[in-house]
Scaffold this motif. Structure first.
Motif, PDB file in Angstrom:
ATOM      1  N   GLY A 136       0.741  -1.045  -0.291  1.00  0.00           N
ATOM      2  CA  GLY A 136       0.391   0.203   0.209  1.00  0.00           C
ATOM      3  C   GLY A 136       0.782   1.269   0.170  1.00  0.00           C
ATOM      4  O   GLY A 136       0.668   2.550  -0.606  1.00  0.00           O
ATOM      5  N   LYS A 137       2.013   1.253   0.464  1.00  0.00           N
ATOM      6  CA  LYS A 137       2.788   2.638   0.408  1.00  0.00           C
ATOM      7  C   LYS A 137       2.567   3.357  -0.972  1.00  0.00           C
ATOM      8  O   LYS A 137       2.971   4.811  -0.877  1.00  0.00           O
ATOM      9  N   PRO A 138       3.496   2.100  -1.335  1.00  0.00           N
ATOM     10  CA  PRO A 138       3.943   3.001  -2.862  1.00  0.00           C
ATOM     11  C   PRO A 138       2.326   3.530  -3.570  1.00  0.00           C
ATOM     12  O   PRO A 138       2.910   4.016  -4.856  1.00  0.00           O
ATOM     13  N   LEU A 139       1.470   2.637  -3.248  1.00  0.00           N
ATOM     14  CA  LEU A 139       0.210   3.186  -4.460  1.00  0.00           C
ATOM     15  C   LEU A 139      -0.841   4.726  -3.030  1.00  0.00           C
ATOM     16  O   LEU A 139      -1.114   5.195  -3.980  1.00  0.00           O
ATOM     17  N   TYR A 140      -0.815   4.718  -1.925  1.00  0.00           N
ATOM     18  CA  TYR A 140      -1.774   5.575  -0.987  1.00  0.00           C
ATOM     19  C   TYR A 140      -0.693   6.911  -0.408  1.00  0.00           C
ATOM     20  O   TYR A 140      -1.057   7.730   0.199  1.00  0.00           O
ATOM     21  N   VAL A 141       0.625   6.007  -0.344  1.00  0.00           N
ATOM     22  CA  VAL A 141       1.369   7.353   0.612  1.00  0.00           C
ATOM     23  C   VAL A 141       1.872   8.467   0.245  1.00  0.00           C
ATOM     24  O   VAL A 141       3.004   8.128  -0.562  1.00  0.00           O
ATOM     25  N   LEU A 142       2.139   9.405   0.383  1.00  0.00           N
ATOM     26  CA  LEU A 142       2.319  10.719  -0.598  1.00  0.00           C
ATOM     27  C   LEU A 142       3.739  10.967   0.113  1.00  0.00           C
ATOM     28  O   LEU A 142       3.664  10.942   1.482  1.00  0.00           O
ATOM     29  N   PRO A 143       3.889  11.725  -0.525  1.00  0.00           N
ATOM     30  CA  PRO A 143       5.498  12.483  -0.009  1.00  0.00           C
ATOM     31  C   PRO A 143       5.284  13.616   0.419  1.00  0.00           C
ATOM     32  O   PRO A 143       5.139  14.353  -0.208  1.00  0.00           O
ATOM     33  N   LEU A 144       6.655  14.292   2.373  1.00  0.00           N
ATOM     34  CA  LEU A 144       6.514  15.071   2.427  1.00  0.00           C
ATOM     35  C   LEU A 144       6.624  15.945   1.496  1.00  0.00           C
ATOM     36  O   LEU A 144       7.990  15.656   0.385  1.00  0.00           O
ATOM     37  N   ALA A 145       5.708  17.327   0.560  1.00  0.00           N
ATOM     38  CA  ALA A 145       6.324  17.566  -0.789  1.00  0.00           C
ATOM     39  C   ALA A 145       6.852  19.374   0.140  1.00  0.00           C
ATOM     40  O   ALA A 145       7.217  19.785   0.405  1.00  0.00           O
ATOM     41  N   ASP A 146       7.083  19.716  -1.262  1.00  0.00           N
ATOM     42  CA  ASP A 146       8.182  21.508  -0.926  1.00  0.00           C
ATOM     43  C   ASP A 146       7.354  22.339  -1.484  1.00  0.00           C
ATOM     44  O   ASP A 146       7.963  23.472  -1.306  1.00  0.00           O
ATOM     45  N   ASP A 147       6.125  21.528  -1.795  1.00  0.00           N
ATOM     46  CA  ASP A 147       4.955  22.443  -2.094  1.00  0.00           C
ATOM     47  C   ASP A 147       4.280  22.587  -1.973  1.00  0.00           C
ATOM     48  O   ASP A 147       3.786  21.269  -1.902  1.00  0.00           O
ATOM     49  N   PHE A 148       3.147  22.870  -2.330  1.00  0.00           N
ATOM     50  CA  PHE A 148       1.441  22.519  -2.202  1.00  0.00           C
ATOM     51  C   PHE A 148       1.230  21.757  -2.859  1.00  0.00           C
ATOM     52  O   PHE A 148       1.235  21.464  -4.240  1.00  0.00           O
ATOM     53  N   VAL A 149       0.359  20.263  -2.287  1.00  0.00           N
ATOM     54  CA  VAL A 149      -0.178  19.469  -3.553  1.00  0.00           C
ATOM     55  C   VAL A 149      -1.531  19.282  -4.205  1.00  0.00           C
ATOM     56  O   VAL A 149      -2.532  20.246  -3.231  1.00  0.00           O
ATOM     57  N   ASP A 150      -1.702  19.566  -5.175  1.00  0.00           N
ATOM     58  CA  ASP A 150      -3.190  19.556  -5.910  1.00  0.00           C
ATOM     59  C   ASP A 150      -3.557  18.281  -5.375  1.00  0.00           C
ATOM     60  O   ASP A 150      -3.730  17.130  -6.496  1.00  0.00           O
ATOM     61  N   PHE A 151      -4.324  18.248  -4.449  1.00  0.00           N
ATOM     62  CA  PHE A 151      -4.395  16.648  -4.018  1.00  0.00           C
ATOM     63  C   PHE A 151      -6.191  16.725  -5.190  1.00  0.00           C
ATOM     64  O   PHE A 151      -6.198  15.544  -4.570  1.00  0.00           O
ATOM     65  N   ASP A 152      -6.894  17.177  -5.903  1.00  0.00           N
ATOM     66  CA  ASP A 152      -7.558  17.354  -7.276  1.00  0.00           C
ATOM     67  C   ASP A 152      -7.239  16.042  -7.961  1.00  0.00           C
ATOM     68  O   ASP A 152      -7.982  15.653  -8.418  1.00  0.00           O
ATOM     69  N   GLN A 153      -5.550  17.116  -8.043  1.00  0.00           N
ATOM     70  CA  GLN A 153      -5.293  16.300  -9.377  1.00  0.00           C
ATOM     71  C   GLN A 153      -4.471  14.589  -8.282  1.00  0.00           C
ATOM     72  O   GLN A 153      -5.078  13.163  -8.944  1.00  0.00           O
ATOM     73  N   VAL A 154      -4.217  14.526  -6.969  1.00  0.00           N
ATOM     74  CA  VAL A 154      -3.788  13.005  -6.767  1.00  0.00           C
ATOM     75  C   VAL A 154      -5.069  11.998  -6.526  1.00  0.00           C
ATOM     76  O   VAL A 154      -5.467  11.173  -7.013  1.00  0.00           O
TER      77      VAL A 154
END
Length: 244
Positions: free
Chosen positions: A46-64
């Motif tokens: 599950g980690k490769p599919l559902y865990v998100l990395p700590l980003a250096d910019d805001f994430v587009d969750f609509d895209q996620v």
């Protein structure tokens, strides 16, 4: 979450004064715990599919998530039972969970795989960093904080996550009309939460009497809460809405 019974490492305050001054105070400690087969499966698959990395910019969750939908973020989901239940019951909504405890992350991911949920993603790192670095302002409909560590000892009260700075950070991330929903089974901490939030600008307490709300139906009751009720323990829910 207070419902986790894994051994916690007592935080050490023996660092030199200049080290403590420059080190951010954490509201959690990393806990040791055995991994079950299911939890390890959750991490491995599950980690490769559902865990998100700590980003250096805001994430587009609509895209996620591949859509625009009401969005809830839960801080400290423990073993993930409540978050999994909420996500399964509301497939039209999207959920983001944040937890540093690896067995808990593995347990939640195993549940996501088992139930084939598409509306849940996970961060396995510090929630404050996630809010600051990954979550855009005015992008959340709800933020949930259920049964955070109350840090009972007076000398550890500074580690409690509910502080004025936290209230302001959450307010920025909520949409206008969005709700911060907190729950605790430790009355002294409930009183502190209420005091902090009543003083925080830009919020409205949703409790008609200005204190606590009855347990909302959307918050699942865990087995630990049921056991506490049998023992006469109370639970206090607080809901504060972002006004501006």
């Amino acid at each position: 979450m207070t419902e986790s019974h894994d051994t916690q490492v007592e935080p050490q305050d023996d660092a030199q004064p200049d080290q403590r001054k420059h080190r951010a105070i954490k509201s959690f400690v990393m806990r040791a715990g055995r991994m079950t087969e299911g939890q390890q499966r959750g991490l491995d698959i599950g980690k490769p599919l559902y865990v998100l990395p700590l980003a250096d910019d805001f994430v587009d969750f609509d895209q996620v998530f591949g859509r625009s939908a009401p969005r809830t973020l839960e801080i400290g989901f423990g073993m993930g039972h409540s978050l999994l239940e909420m996500a399964a019951a509301a497939p039209e909504q999207d959920f983001i969970g944040v937890e540093v405890h690896r067995p808990g992350v593995g347990a939640l991911l195993n549940g996501v795989l088992t139930h084939e949920l598409k509306n849940l993603r996970v961060y396995d790192c510090d929630a404050i960093e996630v809010l600051k670095r990954c979550v855009a302002d005015a992008s959340l409909d709800r933020l949930l904080l259920f049964f955070p560590d109350p840090w009972h000892k007076s000398r550890h009260h500074k580690r409690r996550i509910v502080q004025p700075e936290f209230a302001e950070l959450v307010r920025q991330k909520l949409k206008v009309g969005g709700v911060l929903h907190m729950a605790t089974d430790w009355q002294p901490y409930a009183e502190v939460m209420l005091e902090v939030m009543q003083a925080a600008p830009g919020y409205k307490n949703q409790a008609p009497d200005g204190t606590y709300v009855p347990r909302p139906e959307e918050r699942p009751v865990t087995k630990f809460e049921r056991r506490g009720e049998r023992l006469g323990h109370g639970v206090w829910d607080l809901k504060f809405e972002r006004l501006n």
